[in-house]
Design a protein around this motif. Sequence first.
Motif, mmCIF file in Angstrom:
data_model
loop_
_atom_site.group_PDB
_atom_site.id
_atom_site.type_symbol
_atom_site.label_atom_id
_atom_site.label_comp_id
_atom_site.label_asym_id
_atom_site.label_seq_id
_atom_site.Cartn_x
_atom_site.Cartn_y
_atom_site.Cartn_z
ATOM 1 N N ALA A 65 37.036 35.957 39.801
ATOM 2 C CA ALA A 65 37.718 36.488 38.733
ATOM 3 C C ALA A 65 37.029 37.745 38.224
ATOM 4 O O ALA A 65 37.284 39.063 37.446
ATOM 5 C CB ALA A 65 37.770 35.783 37.564
ATOM 6 N N ASP A 66 35.671 37.440 39.306
ATOM 7 C CA ASP A 66 34.785 39.142 39.242
ATOM 8 C C ASP A 66 35.368 40.069 39.998
ATOM 9 O O ASP A 66 36.043 39.903 41.179
ATOM 10 C CB ASP A 66 33.320 38.294 39.783
ATOM 11 N N GLN A 67 35.157 40.898 39.748
ATOM 12 C CA GLN A 67 35.797 42.462 41.141
ATOM 13 C C GLN A 67 35.305 42.154 42.229
ATOM 14 O O GLN A 67 35.902 42.620 43.023
ATOM 15 C CB GLN A 67 35.571 43.545 40.634
ATOM 16 N N THR A 68 34.098 41.786 42.646
ATOM 17 C CA THR A 68 33.509 41.881 43.466
ATOM 18 C C THR A 68 33.218 40.942 43.826
ATOM 19 O O THR A 68 32.567 40.096 44.631
ATOM 20 C CB THR A 68 32.237 41.772 43.066
ATOM 21 N N ALA A 91 43.469 29.679 44.326
ATOM 22 C CA ALA A 91 42.828 29.944 43.250
ATOM 23 C C ALA A 91 43.843 30.640 42.721
ATOM 24 O O ALA A 91 44.306 31.589 42.795
ATOM 25 C CB ALA A 91 41.687 30.749 43.147
ATOM 26 N N GLY A 92 44.012 30.326 41.166
ATOM 27 C CA GLY A 92 44.954 30.955 40.082
ATOM 28 C C GLY A 92 44.718 30.464 38.671
ATOM 29 O O GLY A 92 44.934 28.626 38.619
ATOM 30 N N LEU A 108 43.898 40.435 32.215
ATOM 31 C CA LEU A 108 43.453 41.331 33.588
ATOM 32 C C LEU A 108 42.667 40.719 34.213
ATOM 33 O O LEU A 108 42.502 40.592 35.907
ATOM 34 C CB LEU A 108 42.595 42.340 33.412
ATOM 35 N N ALA A 109 41.747 39.878 34.028
ATOM 36 C CA ALA A 109 41.300 38.438 35.207
ATOM 37 C C ALA A 109 42.354 38.163 35.443
ATOM 38 O O ALA A 109 41.830 37.276 37.161
ATOM 39 C CB ALA A 109 39.888 37.721 34.149
ATOM 40 N N MET A 110 42.995 37.658 35.239
ATOM 41 C CA MET A 110 44.446 36.714 35.833
ATOM 42 C C MET A 110 45.465 37.230 36.830
ATOM 43 O O MET A 110 45.329 36.837 38.194
ATOM 44 C CB MET A 110 45.796 36.636 34.270
#
Length: 257
Positions: A65-68, A91-92, A108-110
């Motif tokens: 969920a982290d952009q990096t 993962a989801g 947005l994390a989804m």
Amino acid sequence: MERIMSYVVITGASAGIGECFARALAAEKQNVILVARREERLNALAAELKKQHGIEAIVLKADLADQTGADALARRINEGGWPLAGLINNAGFGDRGAFSDLALERQLAMIQVNITSLVSLTWQLLPALRKQSGSFVINVASTAAFQAGPNMAIYYATKAFVLSFSEALHEELKGAGVAVSALCPGATASEFAQEAHMTDTKLFKAGTMTAEAVVKKSLAQRRNAIVIPGLRNLLMVWSGKLSPRAVTRRLAGWLQA
């Protein structure tokens, strides 16, 4: 059986369908790379698989969920130099509720987990997958991919992306020997329903498949573009194709009620 020295990467491996993929592949004497946020669960699973099946099970903690997160994970895998026989993008997560009522940050994390990290990880690991004969990618979509889903608008839309993306890659990569498959399960007994606040919906009250059954079907048909486990799920998808989209989206909303 001779041990296979290559590895299969499994994201979301700490529970549910991801854990079942790890167990099924370990039983085939396939080495695995287990990825999730919950490192303690991964360590316990890895120790169990090593003891039971004599395989190598590598644990990599990652927050997709982290952009990096996907970049860091891909870098660790590529720098590790492990030969890759497969990638299972499992993962989801989902969430139930009106789009305007659910927190924007969570939605947005989804998208980040279900789409962006999946795409990033696939792209960055493809060079390693191309080097192994008979390698595969399984992207976990859903029967939700086949219609719009009122009260789960973002989740349904992300799974539609995963299905379309996987079908396209199936055609692009089959000449390179990499099989790409979209796994489209329906209601499945796992932590997903609790996380998505769906345990009391008509969809889940109507019955679920076991995660083990879903995984068995997926692995048996891993070279198919689309895998829909369970006769009921298959019939629902095909009946939806014959119905107007206005009908299928209203039905989806009713099932989430």
